[in-house]
Design a protein around this motif. Structure first.
Motif, PDB file in Angstrom:
ATOM      1  N   THR A 166      32.548  92.400  61.553  1.00  0.00           N
ATOM      2  CA  THR A 166      32.118  91.116  61.008  1.00  0.00           C
ATOM      3  C   THR A 166      32.875  89.947  61.635  1.00  0.00           C
ATOM      4  O   THR A 166      32.442  88.799  61.521  1.00  0.00           O
ATOM      5  N   LEU A 167      34.012  90.242  62.288  1.00  0.00           N
ATOM      6  CA  LEU A 167      34.802  89.174  62.914  1.00  0.00           C
ATOM      7  C   LEU A 167      34.168  88.728  64.225  1.00  0.00           C
ATOM      8  O   LEU A 167      33.622  89.560  64.965  1.00  0.00           O
ATOM      9  N   PRO A 168      34.267  87.452  64.547  1.00  0.00           N
ATOM     10  CA  PRO A 168      33.828  87.002  65.874  1.00  0.00           C
ATOM     11  C   PRO A 168      34.904  87.292  66.920  1.00  0.00           C
ATOM     12  O   PRO A 168      36.099  87.189  66.642  1.00  0.00           O
ATOM     13  N   TYR A 169      34.463  87.698  68.108  1.00  0.00           N
ATOM     14  CA  TYR A 169      35.373  87.947  69.226  1.00  0.00           C
ATOM     15  C   TYR A 169      35.002  86.944  70.312  1.00  0.00           C
ATOM     16  O   TYR A 169      33.948  87.053  70.949  1.00  0.00           O
ATOM     17  N   CYS A 170      35.880  85.962  70.492  1.00  0.00           N
ATOM     18  CA  CYS A 170      35.493  84.767  71.247  1.00  0.00           C
ATOM     19  C   CYS A 170      35.752  84.885  72.748  1.00  0.00           C
ATOM     20  O   CYS A 170      34.826  84.895  73.539  1.00  0.00           O
ATOM     21  N   ASP A 171      37.006  84.988  73.148  1.00  0.00           N
ATOM     22  CA  ASP A 171      37.334  84.937  74.578  1.00  0.00           C
ATOM     23  C   ASP A 171      38.250  86.076  75.028  1.00  0.00           C
ATOM     24  O   ASP A 171      38.134  86.552  76.148  1.00  0.00           O
ATOM     25  N   LEU A 172      39.156  86.500  74.191  1.00  0.00           N
ATOM     26  CA  LEU A 172      40.122  87.528  74.581  1.00  0.00           C
ATOM     27  C   LEU A 172      39.463  88.907  74.560  1.00  0.00           C
ATOM     28  O   LEU A 172      38.788  89.261  73.597  1.00  0.00           O
ATOM     29  N   ASN A 173      39.680  89.694  75.605  1.00  0.00           N
ATOM     30  CA  ASN A 173      39.080  91.026  75.650  1.00  0.00           C
ATOM     31  C   ASN A 173      39.997  92.081  76.271  1.00  0.00           C
ATOM     32  O   ASN A 173      39.543  93.156  76.641  1.00  0.00           O
ATOM     33  N   ILE A 174      41.296  91.779  76.394  1.00  0.00           N
ATOM     34  CA  ILE A 174      42.231  92.725  77.009  1.00  0.00           C
ATOM     35  C   ILE A 174      42.949  93.511  75.916  1.00  0.00           C
ATOM     36  O   ILE A 174      43.718  92.955  75.123  1.00  0.00           O
ATOM     37  N   ILE A 175      42.676  94.809  75.844  1.00  0.00           N
ATOM     38  CA  ILE A 175      43.297  95.700  74.861  1.00  0.00           C
ATOM     39  C   ILE A 175      44.549  96.300  75.487  1.00  0.00           C
ATOM     40  O   ILE A 175      44.459  97.076  76.448  1.00  0.00           O
TER      41      ILE A 175
END
Length: 319
Positions: A166-175
């Motif tokens: 349900t959370l928005p994931y905006c720009d960061l994508n590095i796990i």
């Protein structure tokens, strides 16, 4: 700052061990491959022995069967991707695949916790109520209990994963981890609900870990008391040799997990690489060593294997 409930990213990048120099990528991939093979073939061996040996079709070994099943599935879910990351530099994981992996990682971990609880319950009843044991714990009751562990845990973890979605994931994508798990993914989320989602997950994790752990500690404490009351030294050794591997596995599973969750959610900070190494150790080492412990420390499995080996030698000699 306002965030719309829109996810901009399509893929996650799994870094593995962030501080690892590139020249060690090959070595790490080989080590992880050997761990993967140990988990898969070792636990397939245990599953095959328990399934194929009629003398092991008993409650204790049915519980071992489910434990090995969680171990092998966890290895299959997590290790191929991180091996590919270090072998072929394949760091990209799609949004849906990452959340799917997160679901299975936490489902298998929670089921594993409940199976360890059942192992402790099995030993507790066997030692404190030996005459009632055949009535209380039958193959049918153990099979139903293990099935319910899988079913209810799958539903519960689905709720946790959908909550994170349900959370928005905006720009960061590095796990910064070796696989997709809740803490690493929700750190990348944006919006006002992130803290709430994290705390719901943290409370769920603590219940999943601490409720079984409390019962396990109490049960093994009572088992030790019962063992000390036994007058025969041989009985002492027999009971402790059965319980010692289970206590070792339990400590290896619960202690580092609780430490990792508590340090992350209560504000304590230590090296990110140390956190990841700790997570990989408590996730993979028990899965790799369980087959060795069961084969060499569980007397009935050893006897079954020796008997099968002797029968094979006799049949070959007759031919």
């Amino acid at each position: 700052m306002k965030y719309s409930n829109v996810t901009n990213i399509k893929d996650f990048i799994i870094t593995g061990f962030p501080g690892l120099p590139p020249e060690y990528n090959g070595l790490v991939s080989v080590i992880l491959l050997f761990v993967f093979l140990a988990i898969v073939f070792g636990n397939i061996f245990i599953l095959g022995v328990i399934a194929g040996e009629r003398s092991l079709h008993k409650p204790t070994y049915l519980i071992f069967f489910h434990l090995s099943l969680t171990d092998i599935l966890f290895g299959i879910v997590t290790l191929p991707k991180i091996i590919a990351r270090y072998w072929w530099d394949d760091m990209r994981c799609s949004f849906g695949a990452c959340f799917t992996q997160m679901y299975f990682v936490h489902t298998l971990g929670a089921v594993h916790s409940l199976i360890l609880l059942m192992m402790a319950l099995d030993r507790f009843i066997a030692i404190w109520f030996p005459f009632q044991y055949p009535i209380l714990l039958t193959n049918k009751t153990v099979s139903i209990s293990c099935s319910l562990c899988w079913i209810f845990t799958s539903i519960r973890i689905m709720g946790i994963v959908l909550h994170a979605l349900t959370l928005p994931y905006c720009d960061l994508n590095i796990i910064k981890h070796c696989y997709c798990e809740h803490i690493s993914i929700t750190k990348l989320a944006c919006g006002d609900e992130v803290a709430y989602v994290k705390w719901v997950s943290f409370i769920n994790a603590m219940i999943t870990l601490l409720v079984p752990l409390t019962f396990i500690i109490c049960s093994y404490f009572l088992i030790i008391i019962a063992v000390l009351k036994l007058s025969l030294t041989g009985q002492h050794h027999k009971v402790l040799s059965t319980c010692a591997p289970q206590i070792f596995i339990t400590c290896l599973y619960y202690v580092p997990r609780c430490f990792n969750y508590l340090t992350d959610n209560l504000g304590f900070r230590f090296s990110l690489d140390a956190q990841i190494i700790l997570a990989m150790m408590y996730s993979l080492i028990p899965a790799a060593v369980n087959p060795v412990i069961y084969c060499f420390r569980t007397m009935k499995i050893k006897k079954a294997l020796m008997q099968r080996f002797k029968n094979r030698k006799v049949s070959l000699g007759i031919k």
